[in-house]
Design an enzyme around this catalytic site. Sequence first.
Site, PDB file in Angstrom:
ATOM      1  N   TRP A 246     -96.433 -95.420  -0.262  1.00  0.00           N
ATOM      2  CA  TRP A 246     -95.689 -96.436   0.497  1.00  0.00           C
ATOM      3  C   TRP A 246     -96.502 -96.862   1.723  1.00  0.00           C
ATOM      4  O   TRP A 246     -96.722 -98.058   1.974  1.00  0.00           O
ATOM      5  CB  TRP A 246     -94.317 -95.881   0.922  1.00  0.00           C
ATOM      6  CG  TRP A 246     -93.446 -96.852   1.667  1.00  0.00           C
ATOM      7  CD1 TRP A 246     -93.660 -98.198   1.807  1.00  0.00           C
ATOM      8  CD2 TRP A 246     -92.237 -96.555   2.373  1.00  0.00           C
ATOM      9  NE1 TRP A 246     -92.643 -98.762   2.550  1.00  0.00           N
ATOM     10  CE2 TRP A 246     -91.764 -97.776   2.903  1.00  0.00           C
ATOM     11  CE3 TRP A 246     -91.500 -95.401   2.591  1.00  0.00           C
ATOM     12  CZ2 TRP A 246     -90.587 -97.856   3.666  1.00  0.00           C
ATOM     13  CZ3 TRP A 246     -90.329 -95.477   3.345  1.00  0.00           C
ATOM     14  CH2 TRP A 246     -89.886 -96.695   3.877  1.00  0.00           C
TER      15      TRP A 246
ATOM     16  N   GLY B 118     -96.570 -88.595   0.936  1.00  0.00           N
ATOM     17  CA  GLY B 118     -97.462 -89.675   1.360  1.00  0.00           C
ATOM     18  C   GLY B 118     -98.626 -89.101   2.148  1.00  0.00           C
ATOM     19  O   GLY B 118     -98.484 -88.100   2.850  1.00  0.00           O
ATOM     20  N   ALA B 119     -99.798 -89.736   2.022  1.00  0.00           N
ATOM     21  CA  ALA B 119    -100.962 -89.322   2.818  1.00  0.00           C
ATOM     22  C   ALA B 119    -101.751 -90.566   3.180  1.00  0.00           C
ATOM     23  O   ALA B 119    -101.995 -91.416   2.324  1.00  0.00           O
ATOM     24  CB  ALA B 119    -101.826 -88.349   2.034  1.00  0.00           C
TER      25      ALA B 119
ATOM     26  N   GLN C 184     -86.076 -90.226  -9.155  1.00  0.00           N
ATOM     27  CA  GLN C 184     -86.830 -90.100  -7.903  1.00  0.00           C
ATOM     28  C   GLN C 184     -85.824 -90.192  -6.750  1.00  0.00           C
ATOM     29  O   GLN C 184     -85.403 -91.275  -6.377  1.00  0.00           O
ATOM     30  CB  GLN C 184     -87.901 -91.191  -7.783  1.00  0.00           C
ATOM     31  CG  GLN C 184     -88.772 -90.960  -6.563  1.00  0.00           C
ATOM     32  CD  GLN C 184     -89.893 -91.961  -6.366  1.00  0.00           C
ATOM     33  OE1 GLN C 184     -90.093 -92.438  -5.253  1.00  0.00           O
ATOM     34  NE2 GLN C 184     -90.619 -92.298  -7.410  1.00  0.00           N
TER      35      GLN C 184
ATOM     36  N   SER D 188     -90.424 -86.002   1.118  1.00  0.00           N
ATOM     37  CA  SER D 188     -90.442 -84.534   1.030  1.00  0.00           C
ATOM     38  C   SER D 188     -90.761 -83.866   2.363  1.00  0.00           C
ATOM     39  O   SER D 188     -90.373 -82.729   2.597  1.00  0.00           O
ATOM     40  CB  SER D 188     -91.470 -84.074  -0.012  1.00  0.00           C
ATOM     41  OG  SER D 188     -91.332 -84.800  -1.206  1.00  0.00           O
TER      42      SER D 188
ATOM     43  N   LYS E 194     -95.730 -81.809  13.741  1.00  0.00           N
ATOM     44  CA  LYS E 194     -96.746 -82.366  14.656  1.00  0.00           C
ATOM     45  C   LYS E 194     -96.157 -83.073  15.876  1.00  0.00           C
ATOM     46  O   LYS E 194     -96.881 -83.452  16.778  1.00  0.00           O
ATOM     47  CB  LYS E 194     -97.685 -83.300  13.907  1.00  0.00           C
ATOM     48  CG  LYS E 194     -97.077 -84.589  13.397  1.00  0.00           C
ATOM     49  CD  LYS E 194     -98.153 -85.378  12.650  1.00  0.00           C
ATOM     50  CE  LYS E 194     -97.596 -86.588  11.953  1.00  0.00           C
ATOM     51  NZ  LYS E 194     -98.623 -87.319  11.214  1.00  0.00           N
TER      52      LYS E 194
ATOM     53  N   TYR F  49     -88.776 -87.777  -2.969  1.00  0.00           N
ATOM     54  CA  TYR F  49     -89.500 -88.587  -1.963  1.00  0.00           C
ATOM     55  C   TYR F  49     -89.045 -88.197  -0.568  1.00  0.00           C
ATOM     56  O   TYR F  49     -88.008 -87.545  -0.403  1.00  0.00           O
ATOM     57  CB  TYR F  49     -89.388 -90.084  -2.235  1.00  0.00           C
ATOM     58  CG  TYR F  49     -88.079 -90.790  -1.940  1.00  0.00           C
ATOM     59  CD1 TYR F  49     -87.622 -91.020  -0.628  1.00  0.00           C
ATOM     60  CD2 TYR F  49     -87.307 -91.311  -2.975  1.00  0.00           C
ATOM     61  CE1 TYR F  49     -86.446 -91.707  -0.377  1.00  0.00           C
ATOM     62  CE2 TYR F  49     -86.125 -91.999  -2.729  1.00  0.00           C
ATOM     63  CZ  TYR F  49     -85.701 -92.198  -1.429  1.00  0.00           C
ATOM     64  OH  TYR F  49     -84.535 -92.885  -1.169  1.00  0.00           O
TER      65      TYR F  49
ATOM     66  N   TYR G  48     -94.161-102.197  -1.594  1.00  0.00           N
ATOM     67  CA  TYR G  48     -94.999-101.515  -0.593  1.00  0.00           C
ATOM     68  C   TYR G  48     -96.176-102.435  -0.224  1.00  0.00           C
ATOM     69  O   TYR G  48     -97.145-102.551  -0.967  1.00  0.00           O
ATOM     70  CB  TYR G  48     -95.541-100.178  -1.112  1.00  0.00           C
ATOM     71  CG  TYR G  48     -94.497 -99.176  -1.552  1.00  0.00           C
ATOM     72  CD1 TYR G  48     -93.159 -99.296  -1.184  1.00  0.00           C
ATOM     73  CD2 TYR G  48     -94.846 -98.084  -2.330  1.00  0.00           C
ATOM     74  CE1 TYR G  48     -92.217 -98.360  -1.586  1.00  0.00           C
ATOM     75  CE2 TYR G  48     -93.901 -97.143  -2.738  1.00  0.00           C
ATOM     76  CZ  TYR G  48     -92.594 -97.293  -2.369  1.00  0.00           C
ATOM     77  OH  TYR G  48     -91.657 -96.374  -2.774  1.00  0.00           O
TER      78      TYR G  48
ATOM     79  N   ARG H 188     -89.925 -96.470   9.444  1.00  0.00           N
ATOM     80  CA  ARG H 188     -89.703 -95.023   9.338  1.00  0.00           C
ATOM     81  C   ARG H 188     -88.459 -94.535  10.056  1.00  0.00           C
ATOM     82  O   ARG H 188     -87.726 -93.710   9.542  1.00  0.00           O
ATOM     83  CB  ARG H 188     -90.913 -94.268   9.882  1.00  0.00           C
ATOM     84  CG  ARG H 188     -91.828 -93.825   8.803  1.00  0.00           C
ATOM     85  CD  ARG H 188     -93.031 -93.161   9.355  1.00  0.00           C
ATOM     86  NE  ARG H 188     -93.892 -94.088  10.073  1.00  0.00           N
ATOM     87  CZ  ARG H 188     -95.081 -93.770  10.537  1.00  0.00           C
ATOM     88  NH1 ARG H 188     -95.545 -92.554  10.383  1.00  0.00           N
ATOM     89  NH2 ARG H 188     -95.830 -94.665  11.156  1.00  0.00           N
TER      90      ARG H 188
END
Length: 313
Positions: A21, A278-279, A173, A203, A212, A201, A57, A225
Amino acid sequence: MQYEKLGNSDLEVSVVGLGTWALGSDFYGEVDDSQSIAAIRQAIDSGINLIDTAPPYGDGHSEEVVGEAIKGYREQVLIATKCGVYRDGAELVRDLSPSTIRKQVNDSLDRLGIDTIDLYQIHWPDTNVPLEETVAELEKLQEEGKFRYLGVSNFDKQLLEEITDLTNIVSLQPHYSLLQREIETEELPYCVEHNIGNLSYGSIGGGILTGKYDQPPEFDDDDKRSQFYPFYDEETWSQTLDLIDVMEEIAAEHNAPIVQVAINWVRQQEGITTALVGAKTPQQAKQNAGAADWDLSAAEIERLTKASNKVIK
Ligand SMILES: NC(=O)c1ccc[n+]([C@@H]2O[C@H](COP(=O)([O-])OP(=O)(O)OC[C@H]3O[C@@H](n4cnc5c(N)ncnc54)[C@H](OP(=O)(O)O)[C@@H]3O)[C@@H](O)[C@H]2O)c1
């Protein structure tokens, strides 16, 4: 990496999958395409074989970036994309009409540069179109070879029952993490009973479960977000920090980063096949894939679930 069969399909999917995404480069902060491509290739090098994307996306951009990244790697990856949501400017429109699906599948194949989609998922329900009409068109497209297996996303138990009466689906999903566990009461047990796989999703809660953030992050106005993953408001925020303290202790015992605790709690739940994560960078992709190199004990899972119960009402 570990691999599992997805529902009643013959797809062997990695238990950590790559979500893309953010790689659409809108609504999720800006990302650089060359960095995104490096992240996708790192994910593949780390054993991830399932890549999830969708037309909205970046209004097609995520699919284009995935297509570019998998050139020369097609045999090593399973591509999952979706239908039924498209972009009208910044608006997301739900539309599962046969003509829209037919257009979307062809556009996705072009952008991805592939002949067949491995897993084609209905992105969100559309109450304006009878499910029978949607399914009839999808079955035609499947017969034409546009995709191999059908899945759904964001379906509740009633819709799962309706669609399984009409056709074969291999996966759901859903939104699922230590901070979002609604599916545990109905959808997850239904999927276990009917051998439907699950790709979770969100996750890691959109990033919050990496541990963080010391303070609630401030995202730009157009960043989706904070709407989509609303974990940053008091009092959820303070309670989430307590959960992260527990995750940190368990992570330290395994000499692992906190994010891997979040991923493993999800992927080790009964009925979850793959935790999609996601990364945006190769480092994130490698760290996330590394979660599958170790497992939480049953006692650790129980401890995390209890800590999560205090956040989730
Ligand atoms: N079906 C649906 O309706 C639906 C809805 C949402 C998502 N999805 C799918 O599920 C995938 C996963 O969900 P998601 O991407 O929204 O959320 P997520 O996986 O919970 O969070 C991903 C974000 O966390 C941060 N992150 C990831 N790994 C990290 C690491 N190791 N260390 C530090 N930060 C890290 C990155 O953002 P920063 O670096 O900016 O913090 C990344 O974009 C999506 O990409 C998409 O494919 C589907």
